[in-house]
Design a protein around this motif. Sequence first.
Motif, PDB file in Angstrom:
ATOM      1  N   ALA A 185       0.716  -1.097  -0.126  1.00  0.00           N
ATOM      2  CA  ALA A 185       0.022   0.013  -0.035  1.00  0.00           C
ATOM      3  C   ALA A 185       0.876   1.236   0.160  1.00  0.00           C
ATOM      4  CB  ALA A 185      -0.910  -0.014   1.306  1.00  0.00           C
ATOM      5  N   ALA A 186       1.845   1.090   0.973  1.00  0.00           N
ATOM      6  CA  ALA A 186       2.815   2.311   1.045  1.00  0.00           C
ATOM      7  C   ALA A 186       3.548   2.681  -0.461  1.00  0.00           C
ATOM      8  CB  ALA A 186       3.802   2.265   1.869  1.00  0.00           C
ATOM      9  N   ALA A 187       3.962   1.357  -1.103  1.00  0.00           N
ATOM     10  CA  ALA A 187       4.570   1.791  -2.272  1.00  0.00           C
ATOM     11  C   ALA A 187       3.713   1.979  -3.325  1.00  0.00           C
ATOM     12  CB  ALA A 187       5.125   0.124  -2.817  1.00  0.00           C
ATOM     13  N   ALA A 188       2.355   1.580  -3.362  1.00  0.00           N
ATOM     14  CA  ALA A 188       1.516   2.206  -4.400  1.00  0.00           C
ATOM     15  C   ALA A 188       1.431   3.574  -4.332  1.00  0.00           C
ATOM     16  CB  ALA A 188       0.040   1.364  -4.169  1.00  0.00           C
ATOM     17  N   GLN A 189       1.304   4.207  -3.028  1.00  0.00           N
ATOM     18  CA  GLN A 189       0.888   5.449  -2.909  1.00  0.00           C
ATOM     19  C   GLN A 189       2.205   6.251  -3.278  1.00  0.00           C
ATOM     20  OE1 GLN A 189       0.884   7.274   0.927  1.00  0.00           O
ATOM     21  NE2 GLN A 189      -1.043   8.136   0.520  1.00  0.00           N
ATOM     22  N   ASN A 190       3.408   5.808  -3.045  1.00  0.00           N
ATOM     23  CA  ASN A 190       4.677   6.445  -3.490  1.00  0.00           C
ATOM     24  C   ASN A 190       4.858   6.404  -5.023  1.00  0.00           C
ATOM     25  OD1 ASN A 190       5.239   6.909  -0.841  1.00  0.00           O
ATOM     26  ND2 ASN A 190       6.634   5.117  -0.959  1.00  0.00           N
ATOM     27  N   ALA A 191       3.972   5.330  -5.791  1.00  0.00           N
ATOM     28  CA  ALA A 191       4.084   5.510  -7.244  1.00  0.00           C
ATOM     29  C   ALA A 191       3.055   6.088  -7.795  1.00  0.00           C
ATOM     30  CB  ALA A 191       3.628   3.930  -7.653  1.00  0.00           C
ATOM     31  N   GLY A 192       2.134   7.024  -6.945  1.00  0.00           N
ATOM     32  CA  GLY A 192       1.032   7.860  -7.552  1.00  0.00           C
ATOM     33  C   GLY A 192      -0.155   7.343  -7.423  1.00  0.00           C
ATOM     34  N   VAL A 193      -0.360   6.056  -6.962  1.00  0.00           N
ATOM     35  CA  VAL A 193      -1.930   5.704  -6.586  1.00  0.00           C
ATOM     36  C   VAL A 193      -2.590   6.560  -5.766  1.00  0.00           C
ATOM     37  CG1 VAL A 193      -3.421   3.777  -5.781  1.00  0.00           C
ATOM     38  CG2 VAL A 193      -1.421   3.192  -7.132  1.00  0.00           C
ATOM     39  N   ARG A 194      -3.847   6.931  -5.851  1.00  0.00           N
ATOM     40  CA  ARG A 194      -4.706   7.660  -4.937  1.00  0.00           C
ATOM     41  C   ARG A 194      -5.405   6.668  -4.163  1.00  0.00           C
ATOM     42  NH1 ARG A 194      -8.038  11.493  -8.315  1.00  0.00           N
ATOM     43  NH2 ARG A 194      -7.517  10.431  -9.923  1.00  0.00           N
ATOM     44  N   LEU A 195      -5.087   6.273  -2.937  1.00  0.00           N
ATOM     45  CA  LEU A 195      -5.547   5.085  -2.010  1.00  0.00           C
ATOM     46  C   LEU A 195      -6.362   5.914  -0.918  1.00  0.00           C
ATOM     47  CD1 LEU A 195      -3.376   2.031  -1.367  1.00  0.00           C
ATOM     48  CD2 LEU A 195      -5.186   2.855   0.126  1.00  0.00           C
ATOM     49  N   TYR A 196      -7.452   5.262  -0.855  1.00  0.00           N
ATOM     50  CA  TYR A 196      -8.577   5.801  -0.033  1.00  0.00           C
ATOM     51  C   TYR A 196      -9.014   4.430   0.989  1.00  0.00           C
ATOM     52  CZ  TYR A 196      -8.588   9.855  -3.157  1.00  0.00           C
ATOM     53  OH  TYR A 196      -8.189  10.971  -3.436  1.00  0.00           O
ATOM     54  N   CYS A 197      -9.053   4.595   2.007  1.00  0.00           N
ATOM     55  CA  CYS A 197      -9.742   3.464   2.947  1.00  0.00           C
ATOM     56  C   CYS A 197     -10.941   4.041   3.573  1.00  0.00           C
ATOM     57  CB  CYS A 197      -8.781   3.269   4.087  1.00  0.00           C
ATOM     58  SG  CYS A 197      -7.117   2.369   3.488  1.00  0.00           S
ATOM     59  N   LYS A 198     -11.650   3.013   4.192  1.00  0.00           N
ATOM     60  CA  LYS A 198     -12.991   3.160   4.748  1.00  0.00           C
ATOM     61  C   LYS A 198     -13.975   3.788   3.571  1.00  0.00           C
ATOM     62  CE  LYS A 198     -11.721   1.984   9.009  1.00  0.00           C
ATOM     63  NZ  LYS A 198     -12.284   0.646   9.619  1.00  0.00           N
ATOM     64  N   SER A 199     -13.658   3.475   2.519  1.00  0.00           N
ATOM     65  CA  SER A 199     -14.349   4.026   1.292  1.00  0.00           C
ATOM     66  C   SER A 199     -15.141   2.694   0.601  1.00  0.00           C
ATOM     67  CB  SER A 199     -13.612   4.750   0.407  1.00  0.00           C
ATOM     68  OG  SER A 199     -12.790   5.735   1.052  1.00  0.00           O
ATOM     69  N   GLN A 200     -16.357   2.297   1.233  1.00  0.00           N
ATOM     70  CA  GLN A 200     -16.977   1.258   0.692  1.00  0.00           C
ATOM     71  C   GLN A 200     -17.385   1.573  -0.498  1.00  0.00           C
ATOM     72  OE1 GLN A 200     -19.356  -1.064   3.268  1.00  0.00           O
ATOM     73  NE2 GLN A 200     -19.870  -2.641   1.838  1.00  0.00           N
ATOM     74  N   VAL A 201     -17.471   0.660  -1.701  1.00  0.00           N
ATOM     75  CA  VAL A 201     -18.265   0.787  -2.927  1.00  0.00           C
ATOM     76  C   VAL A 201     -19.716   0.193  -2.814  1.00  0.00           C
ATOM     77  CG1 VAL A 201     -18.311   0.415  -5.389  1.00  0.00           C
ATOM     78  CG2 VAL A 201     -16.162   0.930  -4.448  1.00  0.00           C
ATOM     79  N   ALA A 202     -20.662   0.800  -3.033  1.00  0.00           N
ATOM     80  CA  ALA A 202     -22.031   0.322  -2.723  1.00  0.00           C
ATOM     81  C   ALA A 202     -22.727   0.123  -3.962  1.00  0.00           C
ATOM     82  CB  ALA A 202     -22.876   1.239  -2.056  1.00  0.00           C
ATOM     83  N   GLY A 203     -22.151   0.573  -5.286  1.00  0.00           N
ATOM     84  CA  GLY A 203     -22.705   0.330  -6.393  1.00  0.00           C
ATOM     85  C   GLY A 203     -21.537   0.723  -7.653  1.00  0.00           C
ATOM     86  N   LEU A 204     -21.959   0.033  -8.828  1.00  0.00           N
ATOM     87  CA  LEU A 204     -20.843  -0.010  -9.990  1.00  0.00           C
ATOM     88  C   LEU A 204     -21.785  -0.134 -11.210  1.00  0.00           C
ATOM     89  CD1 LEU A 204     -17.978   0.373 -10.784  1.00  0.00           C
ATOM     90  CD2 LEU A 204     -17.957  -2.050 -11.025  1.00  0.00           C
ATOM     91  N   ASP A 205     -21.760   1.212 -12.030  1.00  0.00           N
ATOM     92  CA  ASP A 205     -22.579   1.413 -13.013  1.00  0.00           C
ATOM     93  C   ASP A 205     -21.957   1.740 -14.282  1.00  0.00           C
ATOM     94  OD1 ASP A 205     -25.119   0.654 -11.544  1.00  0.00           O
ATOM     95  OD2 ASP A 205     -24.770   2.569 -10.641  1.00  0.00           O
ATOM     96  N   ARG A 206     -22.383   1.076 -15.183  1.00  0.00           N
ATOM     97  CA  ARG A 206     -22.048   1.818 -16.882  1.00  0.00           C
ATOM     98  C   ARG A 206     -22.209   3.429 -16.715  1.00  0.00           C
ATOM     99  NH1 ARG A 206     -18.274  -0.160 -19.645  1.00  0.00           N
ATOM    100  NH2 ARG A 206     -19.232   0.258 -21.635  1.00  0.00           N
ATOM    101  N   ASP A 207     -21.199   4.131 -17.133  1.00  0.00           N
ATOM    102  CA  ASP A 207     -21.303   5.483 -17.525  1.00  0.00           C
ATOM    103  C   ASP A 207     -20.635   5.840 -19.003  1.00  0.00           C
ATOM    104  OD1 ASP A 207     -21.392   8.081 -16.620  1.00  0.00           O
ATOM    105  OD2 ASP A 207     -19.217   8.484 -16.331  1.00  0.00           O
ATOM    106  N   GLY A 208     -21.597   5.637 -19.969  1.00  0.00           N
ATOM    107  CA  GLY A 208     -21.054   6.159 -21.181  1.00  0.00           C
ATOM    108  C   GLY A 208     -20.232   4.834 -21.734  1.00  0.00           C
ATOM    109  N   THR A 209     -18.911   4.813 -22.156  1.00  0.00           N
ATOM    110  CA  THR A 209     -18.097   4.041 -22.387  1.00  0.00           C
ATOM    111  C   THR A 209     -17.208   3.357 -21.166  1.00  0.00           C
ATOM    112  OG1 THR A 209     -16.164   5.323 -23.203  1.00  0.00           O
ATOM    113  CG2 THR A 209     -17.800   4.622 -24.776  1.00  0.00           C
TER     114      THR A 209
END
Length: 418
Positions: A185-209
């Motif tokens: 996780a620390a390495a991913a953040q250092n590589a530029g990943v925007r990493l968020y915790c306590k951030s549960q995804v409740a739905g996933l939908d198509r959005d155009g393409t």
Amino acid sequence: MALTSIWTATAPGAPDFPRLDENTRTDILVIGGGFQGLSTALHAAEAGTDVVLLEAETPGYGASGRNGGQVIPGLKDDPDTLDRLWGPQALDFAGNTADVLFALVRRLGIDCDAAQTGWIQAGDKTAHLPGLKARMEQWAARGAPVDWLDADAMERATGTRAFRGGWIDHRAGKVHPLKLAFGLAAAAQNAGVRLYCKSQVAGLDRDGTGWRARLAHGPTVRADRVVMATNVYTPSALNADLPRATVPANSFQVATVPLNAEHLARILPGGMVVSEIRRVGTYFRIGPENRLMLGGRGSFTDPTTAGDFRQVEAELSRLCGAGLAIEHRWFGRVGITPDHRIRLCNPAPGLMLATGFNGRGVALATALGKAMAEHLTTGAALPVPVLTRLPTLPVHALHRIFGSLTIAYYRLRDRLDR
């Protein structure tokens, strides 16, 4: 009873990643902060792609931070079968998963107690030996560093006379899985990943393409592509098929008090990790603070008392002798497929997921995450077949009943083997 894993007790505090509290957009959205998700996000960011990773809890909260920390290469199929079934690219990938993990740890300098000391697959019945020897010989024919261990060699290596024979794969080893998750996780953040915790995804939908992920507390993330790396901890509201694609079997684990010098000289003196070939076998190793750790299949209901671990503790006494007090008890879920094969799926344009690591997830999920990132960023071929629809198990809601009956049946067959 408080269930505290040896990993939680010996890892530093979880990294302090923020919660996502505003709408955002990204090239690749990774859902899930276990080995698969962290590896995918890290490698995609290193390739120059904008990546957001959303974790419902903290990195390694699920199976990635609760397993036995055994780094085992290969898939469950023997090399000849895998070669015939999926081809040489899958076999090469499977054989190199442990090397990929250890090389990544070295490159990033992750402090996770990594040791490439080998894995022993052990048989306690004569009936087990031909299959074990054939598996070893197939890997040896492909240049893998493997050796056969007879009963005397097994006793010297493991400290127990319980086994008739087995083989050792020197590509394998062990890690502290929660430290590894935190380090990735620390390495991913250092590589530029925007990493968020306590951030549960409740739905996933198509959005155009592309796609739009809606978090339980309101914000949204729009992404061109999504990797769903939530495995057996996937809520059905997020994806209906993924939770029903595997049997989420509980793995119960215990860790003893620190071993004394006499025990350490006898039990796994070379630092190897061990798993049994029995249908309902155990796996064990020396863990942090020189504690003996052992895990195995538990009930399909979550444990609440020390008595729920009675079967696992009896196995520890059988293998290593009585008198070792237990200080840590915990459990996690393993995604088991009927054929013990991984499922990699592209169910819709720009959406990828994988499940069914079948107890090999430490090395396999990490290596697969790297391969998925390479596919998403460069178009590289994936190492295993990609499904367009994830097969689900019939009457999945009754898996606890059927699973319990199956385990009882397998235990009986284990006892009847000679």
